[in-house]
Design an enzyme around this catalytic site. Structure first.
Site, PDB file in Angstrom:
ATOM      1  N   ASP A  33       0.867  -1.185   0.000  1.00 51.45           N
ATOM      2  CA  ASP A  33       0.000   0.000   0.000  1.00 51.45           C
ATOM      3  C   ASP A  33       0.904   1.236   0.000  1.00 51.45           C
ATOM      4  OD1 ASP A  33      -3.235   0.215   0.866  1.00 51.45           O
ATOM      5  OD2 ASP A  33      -2.063   2.064   0.970  1.00 51.45           O
ATOM      6  N   GLU A 160     -19.054  -5.963   2.740  1.00 47.09           N
ATOM      7  CA  GLU A 160     -18.409  -5.431   3.939  1.00 47.09           C
ATOM      8  C   GLU A 160     -19.132  -5.987   5.150  1.00 47.09           C
ATOM      9  OE1 GLU A 160     -17.835  -1.240   4.101  1.00 47.09           O
ATOM     10  OE2 GLU A 160     -17.076  -1.189   2.046  1.00 47.09           O
ATOM     11  N   PHE A 254     -31.861 -10.102   0.447  1.00 45.59           N
ATOM     12  CA  PHE A 254     -31.852  -8.782  -0.174  1.00 45.59           C
ATOM     13  C   PHE A 254     -33.253  -8.256  -0.476  1.00 45.59           C
ATOM     14  CE2 PHE A 254     -28.647  -5.917  -2.002  1.00 45.59           C
ATOM     15  CZ  PHE A 254     -27.592  -6.282  -1.200  1.00 45.59           C
ATOM     16  N   CYS A 265     -20.131   0.567  -2.879  1.00 47.40           N
ATOM     17  CA  CYS A 265     -20.181  -0.228  -4.114  1.00 47.40           C
ATOM     18  C   CYS A 265     -21.446  -0.022  -4.947  1.00 47.40           C
ATOM     19  CB  CYS A 265     -20.038  -1.703  -3.773  1.00 47.40           C
ATOM     20  SG  CYS A 265     -18.574  -2.016  -2.785  1.00 47.40           S
TER      21      CYS A 265
END
Ligand code: UGA
Length: 436
Positions: A33, A160, A254, A265
């Site tokens: 990173d 996440e 969902f 996202c």
């Protein structure tokens, strides 16, 4: 299984999870990173994001010597003290934020490609894991300018808050490349997981990610619109979605209405696909309607809260339960909770918020909201309390004590999280979504 030497560039949610999980599968992984402080923390097993199981995997990988953290992409490619074997697979997990007009900004992918192109050992495979427009694998190959390096698309489908679980128990692995051997090599990295694997061309693989995320966004907008209709007709959206979900072609997942869908996202990818459609000269009204329905949803929540405080939000104290875009994460990016908060503030409400994933104010994101680590402070003198994120711990709050603190004991539950009967017994009135 072959142990591969892997470099992962970028240690965000995707990169860090990918690196730690691949190390747990037995591979030798070096994660890079540009953030020096982050790398220093990671070297000590200090994981800067809230993600169940990730700290354990990082600690294990470090202890077993299979996981290493370095500053800068070039250092991940070069031979290391972990191994002097050449790197075989390089994962690009760098951010692709929303750029001008909603298109994905590929600057980070391009910068890394330029940075590493001369260092890559011959025969090594570069894998694009970030969500990128169709054609990026081909573009990356061009940028690398190396005939001996294959570029593979291998989109990630992690959520996440359950990223480690999702990585280790995937519904599918998708690998796309115009060179079959390179695609097979990448698919083999995951062979221990036993997931259905789709080997395809790079463009189709890149499209799978957008197609999946935008379908999920569309599903949620459909449910949110259905919830509004249920409210008007006196039906209960919870019962309606349960009834729909038993159909295996639809499924139960969902289907929960809420204050709108958000996060780093779904909104980004939906806008990006709109851009992709524009560029391809195609209208996609379904997609446009999903975005519009989502924008409307946060406004609908503000309407409900305004009604709950008597018709005007000016000078009213509203307690917010939840700031993150969903439960189980500390991520505030594109959080629908913040969109609702902004709408309340624009009409003059005073806001106090409690969120288990965000114990203190975050400059630039929570400005104008008093962020407290005491849920009771949210109830104090409140004209309304609103649940904006579905943290299960909100169910266990001392609601009877909160009634005594509130100026007007009313709850607007944008996630249908709380049990209305419990709330009523505690002395609160309760308003949900898609229910009378
Ligand atoms: C999403 C996808 O679910 C992952 O498959 C994908 O890999 C990831 O994007 C990505 O592209 O990296 P994530 O953004 O972590 O994952 O969050 P989700 O769990 O999908 O939730 C998105 C939003 O939808 C949240 O605001 C959430 O509260 C909302 N949501 C979700 C609902 O309102 N109702 C539901 O029933 C489910």
């Amino acid at each position: 299984m072959f142990v591969r030497r892997i470099a992962v560039i970028g240690t965000g949610y995707v990169g860090l999870t990918t690196g730690a999980c691949l190390a747990s599968l037995g591979h030798e992984v070096v994660c890079a990173d540009v953030d020096i402080q982050k790398i220093a923390r990671l070297r000590h097993g200090d994981v800067p994001i809230l993600e169940p199981g990730l700290t354990e995997l990082v600690t294990e990988g470090l202890a077993a010597g299979r996981l290493k953290f370095v500053v800068g992409a070039r250092n991940a490619i070069a031979p290391t003290e972990l191994s002097d074997e050449p790197v075989e697979v390089v994962f690009l997990c760098v951010p692709t934020p929303m750029g001008t007009g909603g298109a994905a900004d590929l600057t980070a992918v391009e910068t890394v490609a330029r940075e590493i192109r001369d260092l890559l050992p011959s025969g090594c495979v570069v894998v694009n894991k970030s969500t990128v427009p169709v054609g990026t694998a081909a573009r990356t190959k061009q940028l690398l300018g190396r005939r001996d390096i294959a570029v593979v698309s291998n989109p990630e489908f992690l959520r996440e808050g359950s990223a480690v679980h999702d990585f280790l128990n995937p519904d599918r692995i998708v690998v796309g490349c115009d060179q079959q051997d390179a695609a097979e090599r990448v698919a083999a990295l995951y062979s221990r997981l036993g997931a259905p694997t789709l080997l395809t061309d790079a463009a189709s693989s890149e499209m799978v990610k957008y197609a999946a995320n935008c379908f999920l966004a569309m599903k949620l907008s459909y449910v949110n619109a259905m919830a509004e209709l249920c409210e008007r007709l006196g039906a209960n959206v919870h019962e309606v979605t349960e009834g729909m979900g038993y159909d295996r072609r639809i499924g139960q997942a969902f289907l929960k209405p809420g204050p709108g869908w958000g996060g780093s996202c779904l909104p980004k990818d939906t806008h990006a696909l709109m851009q992709i459609c524009d560029a391809a000269g195609l209208e996609f009204p379904l997609l446009k309607a999903s975005l519009e329905t989502n924008e409307r949803q946060s406004g609908r929540m503000v309407d409900k809260i305004r009604t709950a405080v008597g018709g005007s939000l000016r000078g009213k104290r509203v307690g917010l339960l939840g700031l993150t875009f969903k439960a189980g994460t500390d991520d505030l990016r594109d959080s629908p909770a913040l969109t609702v908060a902004e709408g309340l503030r624009a009409e003059g409400a005073e806001l106090t918020a409690f969120d288990p994933g965000c114990p203190a104010a975050v400059p630039g994101l929570t400005d104008g909201i008093v962020v407290t680590d005491d849920p009771m402070a949210v109830a104090k003198d409140a004209d309304a309390i609103t649940v904006l994120t579905e943290w299960p711990e909100f169910r266990a709050l001392d609601w009877p004590a909160m009634t005594k603190l509130a100026a007007n004991p009313t709850v607007v539950d944008t996630r249908n999280l709380l049990d209305p009967a419990v709330l009523r017994r505690a002395g609160f009135s309760w308003v949900g979504v898609g229910r009378r």
